[in-house]
Enzyme design. Structure first.
Site, PDB file in Angstrom:
ATOM      1  N   LYS A  19     -32.204 -41.734 -22.898  1.00  0.00           N
ATOM      2  CA  LYS A  19     -32.957 -42.109 -21.702  1.00  0.00           C
ATOM      3  C   LYS A  19     -32.150 -43.101 -20.835  1.00  0.00           C
ATOM      4  O   LYS A  19     -30.997 -43.369 -21.117  1.00  0.00           O
ATOM      5  CB  LYS A  19     -34.306 -42.693 -22.121  1.00  0.00           C
ATOM      6  CG  LYS A  19     -35.127 -41.738 -23.026  1.00  0.00           C
ATOM      7  CD  LYS A  19     -35.619 -40.510 -22.289  1.00  0.00           C
ATOM      8  CE  LYS A  19     -36.067 -39.370 -23.184  1.00  0.00           C
ATOM      9  NZ  LYS A  19     -37.192 -39.589 -24.039  1.00  0.00           N
TER      10      LYS A  19
HETATM   11  C1  LIG Z   1     -38.177 -38.985 -24.977  1.00  0.00           C
HETATM   12  C2  LIG Z   1     -39.552 -38.555 -24.631  1.00  0.00           C
HETATM   13  C3  LIG Z   1     -40.666 -38.941 -25.371  1.00  0.00           C
HETATM   14  C4  LIG Z   1     -40.586 -39.647 -26.703  1.00  0.00           C
HETATM   15  O1  LIG Z   1     -39.834 -40.777 -26.707  1.00  0.00           O
HETATM   16  P1  LIG Z   1     -39.212 -41.324 -28.101  1.00  0.00           P
HETATM   17  O2  LIG Z   1     -38.775 -42.698 -27.731  1.00  0.00           O
HETATM   18  O3  LIG Z   1     -38.099 -40.410 -28.450  1.00  0.00           O
HETATM   19  O4  LIG Z   1     -40.308 -41.321 -29.110  1.00  0.00           O
HETATM   20  C5  LIG Z   1     -41.913 -38.575 -24.911  1.00  0.00           C
HETATM   21  N1  LIG Z   1     -42.061 -37.858 -23.798  1.00  0.00           N
HETATM   22  C6  LIG Z   1     -41.011 -37.433 -23.070  1.00  0.00           C
HETATM   23  C7  LIG Z   1     -41.255 -36.635 -21.833  1.00  0.00           C
HETATM   24  C8  LIG Z   1     -39.723 -37.755 -23.475  1.00  0.00           C
HETATM   25  O5  LIG Z   1     -38.673 -37.300 -22.776  1.00  0.00           O
END
Ligand SMILES: *Cc1c(COP(=O)(O)O)cnc(C)c1O
Length: 380
Positions: free
Chosen positions: A184
């Site tokens: 992210k």
């Molecule tokens: C990455 C992501 C998540 C989950 O995040 P984590 O930190 O990996 O648990 C949830 N929703 C979306 C759309 C994502 O891209």
């Protein structure tokens, strides 16, 4: 030796980030110390929210948002179909029923007209996703929520720093969930944040993050007491001090990283805008994209043949492309719950044409030009 892959997304951890972590690592609090409070208030301020609660990952952020919204067995939650599984799983953790909504053909964000048509007396909330980093139709969704007494949970795991009609994502929905996973915009290894302007909702997230216990270890230490109470069945979803220090350090650099992502998107746009067979990601003029992904779309009429050809060619050239997403209800677990194929035709059609090109803040110009050269060869 083959050249290293250029991934579709990647974290960037620099010397100042390492130094920030080491400082906390040598201190008195490895978890639930002052770095947590600091990071929470910095993050909330950045997204213009009254409250921010740091949690162990983005999925935990969504889970606690759903619980704070009071979702339980028998409740229906409308969820965008074009997303990562966690956007829907959080409803299942709470025993709720997921009702999948289709997406807009231009932006692939949740289709508000479809959402309105899915509301029943059992509907309690909407989970809308800022797909690829583009804010969904937040004013329309909030208006639907007002009309039907629902809560809007925004899955903004793709969208820290995005803006909607001049307001930052994280300050608009009743509850907003962010992820700090390495792929992210900024990372703490694993991590997440829930933001809200509603003190009661934020308080519930805070309580459920720490077992449902009404004080934390540091507070009891300061108050000189051992006595604590647990008022609900909560979880250990805390984000340690060490990681919050990394979060604060990364957050400082987020505005610059968003600018870099914008520049990468602009370069793709310049190179690809005249390619008739491709639909490029849209950025409506009333919102600012955060560019987590750069997903381009082929015409789905060939059932994914063009996409497969690109996928193979780019991978063979050492370029990490990916597909975001197979609509969630087509995953085996959701198929086993009985969701039919064809439920969300726009999302299903889009899926066959989608491919995400490399997009991250640390990509060098040379790496990006290498990607664009392979694409040019495919187009020739
Ligand atoms: C990455 C992501 C998540 C989950 O995040 P984590 O930190 O990996 O648990 C949830 N929703 C979306 C759309 C994502 O891209």
């Amino acid at each position: 030796m083959s050249k290293p892959m250029i991934p579709y997304g990647r974290h960037l951890v620099e010397d100042d980030d390492v130094a920030a972590v080491v400082e906390v690592l040598r201190g008195d609090w490895l978890t639930t110390g002052p770095a947590v409070d600091r990071f929470e208030s910095q993050f909330a301020a950045y997204v213009g929210a009254g409250h921010g609660v740091a949690v162990s990952n983005g999925t935990a952020a969504l889970h606690l948002a759903v619980l704070a919204a009071g979702i339980g067995p028998g409740d229906e939650v409308i969820v965008a179909a074009m997303t990562f599984a966690a956007s829907a799983n959080c409803v299942r953790y709470a025993g709720g029923t997921v009702v999948f909504a289709d997406v807009r053909p231009d932006t692939l964000t949740i289709d508000t007209a479809h959402v309105a048509s899915l509301i029943t007396p059992r509907t309690k909330a909407i989970v809308a996703v800022d797909y690829a980093g583009l804010p969904c139709d937040l004013d329309e969704l909030m208006a639907i929520c007002d009309r039907h007494h629902l809560l809007l949970i925004e899955d903004a795991c793709h969208a820290p720093g995005a803006e909607y009609r001049g307001r930052p994502v994280g300050s608009i929905a009743h509850l907003t969930a962010f992820s700090l996973h390495p792929v992210k915009h900024m990372t703490t290894g694993e991590g997440g944040v829930v933001t809200s302007n509603d003190e009661r909702l934020a308080g519930r997230v805070r309580l459920l993050r720490n077992h449902g216990i009404t004080s934390d270890h540091r507070q009891r230490e300061q108050q000189g007491t051992w006595r604590y109470d647990m008022v609900e069945l909560g979880f250990n979803y805390r984000l340690p001090d060490v990681l919050c220090a990394l979060g604060s350090s990364q957050l400082k650099k987020l505005p610059g990283w968003l600018a870099r992502r914008r520049a990468v998107a602009a370069r793709y746009h310049e190179q690809l805008r005249d390619v008739a067979s491709l639909t490029l990601p849209a950025e409506p003029s009333d919102r600012r994209h955060a560019w987590h992904l750069y997903p381009v779309r082929f015409d789905p009429a060939d059932n994914g043949a063009a996409r497969l050809k690109w996928y193979g060619a780019l991978r063979a050239a050492g370029i990490g492309v990916n597909v975001h997403y197979l609509p969630v209800y087509l995953l085996s677990y959701y198929q086993s719950l009985g969701y039919p194929q064809g439920l969300c035709p726009v999302a299903e059609a889009a899926y066959h044409g989608l491919i995400s090109l490399p997009m991250w803040h640390g990509i060098s110009d040379a790496q990006h030009e290498q990607v664009l050269a392979v694409i040019a060869k495919e187009l020739a």
